[in-house]
Design a protein around this motif. Structure first.
Motif, PDB file in Angstrom:
ATOM      1  N   THR A 540       3.880  -8.197  15.297  1.00 35.64           N
ATOM      2  CA  THR A 540       4.177  -8.125  13.708  1.00 35.64           C
ATOM      3  C   THR A 540       3.632  -9.979  13.703  1.00 35.64           C
ATOM      4  O   THR A 540       4.490 -10.417  14.939  1.00 35.64           O
ATOM      5  CB  THR A 540       5.973  -7.926  13.859  1.00 35.64           C
ATOM      6  OG1 THR A 540       5.712  -6.279  14.621  1.00 35.64           O
ATOM      7  CG2 THR A 540       6.400  -7.915  12.705  1.00 35.64           C
ATOM      8  N   GLU A 542       4.794 -13.177  11.086  1.00 37.85           N
ATOM      9  CA  GLU A 542       5.577 -14.021  10.272  1.00 37.85           C
ATOM     10  C   GLU A 542       5.440 -15.698   9.837  1.00 37.85           C
ATOM     11  O   GLU A 542       5.573 -15.561  10.842  1.00 37.85           O
ATOM     12  CB  GLU A 542       6.996 -13.542   9.970  1.00 37.85           C
ATOM     13  CG  GLU A 542       7.350 -12.601  10.331  1.00 37.85           C
ATOM     14  CD  GLU A 542       8.864 -12.695  10.455  1.00 37.85           C
ATOM     15  OE1 GLU A 542       9.980 -12.017   9.884  1.00 37.85           O
ATOM     16  OE2 GLU A 542       9.665 -13.575  11.493  1.00 37.85           O
ATOM     17  N   VAL A 580      10.641 -16.398   4.744  1.00 35.04           N
ATOM     18  CA  VAL A 580       9.854 -15.950   5.283  1.00 35.04           C
ATOM     19  C   VAL A 580       8.750 -15.747   4.527  1.00 35.04           C
ATOM     20  O   VAL A 580       8.847 -14.935   2.997  1.00 35.04           O
ATOM     21  CB  VAL A 580      10.362 -13.873   5.673  1.00 35.04           C
ATOM     22  CG1 VAL A 580       8.496 -13.326   6.245  1.00 35.04           C
ATOM     23  CG2 VAL A 580      10.874 -13.703   5.990  1.00 35.04           C
ATOM     24  N   SER A 583       4.175 -11.949   5.770  1.00 35.32           N
ATOM     25  CA  SER A 583       4.429 -10.644   7.404  1.00 35.32           C
ATOM     26  C   SER A 583       2.945  -9.595   7.071  1.00 35.32           C
ATOM     27  O   SER A 583       2.619  -9.018   6.152  1.00 35.32           O
ATOM     28  CB  SER A 583       6.019 -10.758   7.255  1.00 35.32           C
ATOM     29  OG  SER A 583       6.050  -9.232   6.796  1.00 35.32           O
TER      30      SER A 583
END
Length: 589
Positions: A540, A542, A580, A583
Motif C-alpha cells: 500500500t 500513499e 492524500v 494512493s
C-alpha cells in the motif's frame, strides 16, 4: 479634473505562506411528530377533588442552535484608485450560466486565500516572526509583504507618497484610513487594473506589476478577457472604463506575485542579496505547459461549462452571454488554512459564509486528489526473503509539486503486510503532531532527509521538498536567512529539463544526479527484507501532502509577537492530518 500621481511601479515581496479558517456544523433539534392517540368518547366523571401532584420546577429553556456564520459584508469603500469588492458585486452577483448554475464571482472568491490574503493568520504570524528576529528591517518587511497581501492599500499609500506599514498604526489598525482597502485582500479592482506592461519579465516579479494611477474617473481602465465590452454603464456608475486585456488570461499576470525574490541577511542582519523564495511561474515557463499555452488560470480558475451573462444590469442594447467565463475559484492546496478559517471565521471577521468555505475546501480536495499527481506500482519482484517494489509518481500540474513557499512538502507513506495481515515494513508514517516517522528533519532541526532513488530501511523516507540554508550553510526556516537551497527534489512538471533549468529554480541535492528523477515523473525502488514472513504480500502506498511542515510550524508558533501567539492557538486545535494526493494498493506473491 487634474491628473494625479504618475504611474506607480510596485516592487514588493510576497510572503506566501500560505494561509485559513474552519467552520463547525450546527446540529438541528428535531420535534416529535408522533400524533396523540384518539380516545373513544366517555361519560364525564363526577367532580372529585384533584389528587395532590408534584409540580415540576421549570428548567432553563433549551437554547435554539446557533445559526451558521454567514460572513461580514463585503468591503464597500472608494479611494482615488480603487473600489471595494461590494461595489463590484452589486452588478456581478448573483450570476448564473445558461444552464442555471450559480457562477457568482463574489460567492466563489470570498472564501479563497486571495480574498483573505490580509487576514491569513499564518501569513501574519510569519511576518511577525521575521520582524521579531530582524527588527532593524521592520519597515522593509512590512512594506514588502503588504505589497502582495494588501495591494490596494499599499498602492494607494505609495501614490500618496507615504510608507506602507502593517502593524501598530499600519493597515491592520481599524483606525487606519486604508484598513478597508487592506482587508479586502487581493480584490477585483487591483487585479483588473494591472497593465500588461513588463509582465513576465524580471522587473514584474516580486510584486512589480504596474497600475496606472495617473488617470481620473471615468477614465480609469479596468481589464477583462472579452472584446468590445459595454462601457457606458460602468463609466457612469463606477468611474472605471472596461476594456479588453489579454493579460487577464496570461500566466505572467499571476507571476507578478507568484515569482518572489526576498532579501536575505547574514547572522548580523546585514543584507547580502536576494533569494528565490518561490518560482511557480518560472517552473511553468520551463515546462511543456508553457509551450502548450496552458496558463495558471486553466487549472486554478477553470471555465464555466456554459456561457454567462456577466452583469445583472439591463442595458440597451441588451448584453450578450460570454464564453469562456472563468470561475473565480483560485483553488490551490491549502486545506490547512481553509480549515483554520472555518474554525475561526467570526473572530477573523471573514466576509464568507460557512457554505462558501465548505465549497472552497471541496474544490481544494478535488484539485489535490484528482488533478495534481498520480501514483502507481510499476513493478514488483519477490524471492525467499526479499521484496522489491518500484513506485512511479507523475506530476500532472504545470509547476513543481509542491510549489510555492518552502514550508510545503509531500512524501511517500508505504506499508507491506504479509498473508496474515501482519505489518512487515513501513516508511513515512504520519504522526498526530504533524511529524513524519523516520524523517531526519523532524527529529533534528539542523538536519533534513535526503532524496532517495532506492530505499531499504523503514527510517528512510522519500520527502519531496525544498530545504533552505543560510549564509553559514546551516538549515534554516527563516525566510530572511534563506540564501540557497541544499535540497530541492520537488516533482518536476512535464517537459522540465533539469539539466537546463535556471539557477533560481534548479534541482538541488541527490535528485540532480538521479536518472529516475525526470521531468514529469520519479521512480523510487523499495528493497525490503521480509525475513521469514510469508506472502502473498500487500503493498500500500500513499502520496501525502501538508502545507506547514513540522519544523516550520515549530518555528512560527514559538514567536512572541501577538500574531504568532494568535496563530499558535489556532494551530494547536487544527486538524494536522495530511492530504492524500494519490494512493495505490496491490497484493501479489
Amino acid at each position: 479634473m487634474s491628473k494625479r500621481a504618475p504611474i506607480v511601479r510596485l516592487r514588493t515581496v510576497l510572503f506566501l505562506l500560505v494561509g485559513v479558517v474552519v467552520l463547525g456544523l450546527v446540529a438541528c433539534a428535531v420535534r416529535s411528530t408522533t400524533p396523540a392517540p384518539t380516545l373513544a368518547p366517555t361519560k364525564p366523571a363526577p367532580p372529585t377533588a384533584p389528587p395532590a401532584t408534584a409540580v415540576p420546577t421549570p428548567g432553563p429553556a433549551t437554547p435554539a442552535p446557533a445559526p451558521a456564520y454567514q460572513g461580514k459584508p463585503l468591503a464597500n469603500f472608494s479611494t482615488d484608485d480603487f473600489s471595494g469588492s461590494a461595489r463590484c458585486a452589486m452588478c456581478h452577483s448573483p450570476l448564473k450560466d445558461s444552464a442555471g448554475v450559480d457562477v457568482s464571482i463574489d460567492a466563489a472568491w470570498r472564501s479563497t486565500m486571495m480574498a483573505n490574503a490580509a487576514r491569513d493568520p499564518l501569513f501574519l504570524a510569519s511576518v511577525g516572526r521575521e520582524i521579531e528576529q530582524t527588527p532593524a528591517l521592520r519597515a522593509t518587511i512590512e512594506e514588502k509583504c503588504s505589497g502582495c497581501h494588501m495591494p490596494m492599500a499599499f498602492t494607494q499609500t505609495k501614490v500618496q507618497g507615504g510608507t506602507p506599514g502593517m502593524f501598530e498604526a499600519g493597515f491592520l489598525n481599524p483606525q487606519n484610513a486604508l484598513n478597508p482597502a487592506a482587508m479586502d485582500g487581493v480584490s477585483c479592482s487591483l487585479c483588473h487594473q494591472i497593465a500588461e506592461r513588463n509582465l513576465g519579465k524580471r522587473e514584474s516579479f516580486s510584486g512589480g506589476y504596474v497600475v496606472d494611477t495617473s488617470t481620473s474617473p471615468p477614465d480609469r481602465l479596468v481589464y477583462g478577457p472579452f472584446p468590445a465590452p459595454e462601457q457606458q454603464m460602468m463609466r457612469k456608475s463606477t468611474g472605471f472604463t472596461p476594456v479588453e486585456g489579454k493579460q487577464m488570461g496570461d500566466a505572467a499576470l499571476c507571476g507578478a506575485c507568484h515569482t518572489l525574490f526576498t532579501p536575505y541577511v547574514d547572522a548580523t542582519g546585514t543584507v547580502l542579496g536576494e533569494f528565490p523564495e518561490q518560482t511557480p511561474f518560472l517552473e511553468w515557463q520551463h515546462s511543456a505547459y508553457s509551450a502548450q499555452a496552458r496558463p495558471c488560470q486553466s487549472c486554478h480558475m477553470p471555465a464555466a461549462a456554459n456561457p454567462v451573462l456577466i452583469s445583472t444590469l439591463k442595458t440597451t442594447p441588451p448584453l450578450v452571454e460570454r464564453s469562456p467565463f472563468v470561475l473565480h475559484h483560485f483553488v490551490g492546496a491549502n486545506a490547512l488554512m481553509l480549515n483554520v478559517h472555518r474554525d475561526n471565521a467570526a473572530e477573523l471577521q471573514l466576509t464568507c459564509s460557512m457554505a462558501n468555505l465548505d465549497a472552497s475546501l471541496e474544490r481544494v480536495l478535488n484539485q489535490v486528489q484528482g488533478r495534481a499527481a498520480a501514483l502507481s506500482i510499476a513493478s514488483t519482484q519477490a524471492n525467499s526473503s526479499n521484496l522489491e517494489v518500484v513506485l512511479e509518481l507523475k506530476n500532472v500540474a504545470g509547476h513543481k509539486l509542491p510549489t510555492g513557499f518552502p514550508s510545503r512538502r509531500m512524501w511517500l507513506h508505504v506499508t507491506v503486510t504479509d498473508a496474515a495481515s501482519k505489518l512487515v515494513f513501513e516508511s513515512g508514517q504520519p504522526q498526530p503532531d504533524g511529524t513524519i516517522a523516520g524523517d531526519d528533519e523532524d527529529a533534528d532541526e539542523k538536519a533534513f532527509e535526503p532524496h532517495y532513488d532506492v530505499i531499504t530501511q523503514p527510517g528512510q523516507v522519500q520527502v519531496y521538498q525544498s530545504v533552505m540554508a543560510n549564509s553559514d550553510g546551516q538549515v534554516t526556516r527563516r525566510l530572511l536567512r534563506g540564501s540557497s537551497y541544499v535540497k530541492d527534489n520537488r516533482l518536476l512538471p512535464q517537459g522540465f529539463d533539469k539539466t537546463t533549468a535556471g539557477a533560481d529554480f534548479a534541482v538541488r541535492g541527490e535528485a540532480a544526479q538521479d536518472a529516475n528523477f525526470q521531468g514529469g515523473a520519479d521512480r523510487v525502488t523499495y528493497r525490503i527484507d521480509v525475513g521469514s514472513a510469508q506472502g502473498p504480500f500487500t503493498i500500500t502506498a500513499e502520496l501525502l501532502y501538508e502545507t506547514l511542515a513540522y519544523r516550520f510550524a515549530q518555528d512560527v508558533t514559538s514567536g512572541s509577537a501577538d500574531s504568532a501567539k494568535l496563530f499558535s492557538g489556532y494551530y494547536a486545535s487544527a486538524d494536522k492530518a495530511p492530504l492524500v494526493m494519490a494512493s495505490v494498493q496491490q497484493t501479489g506473491k
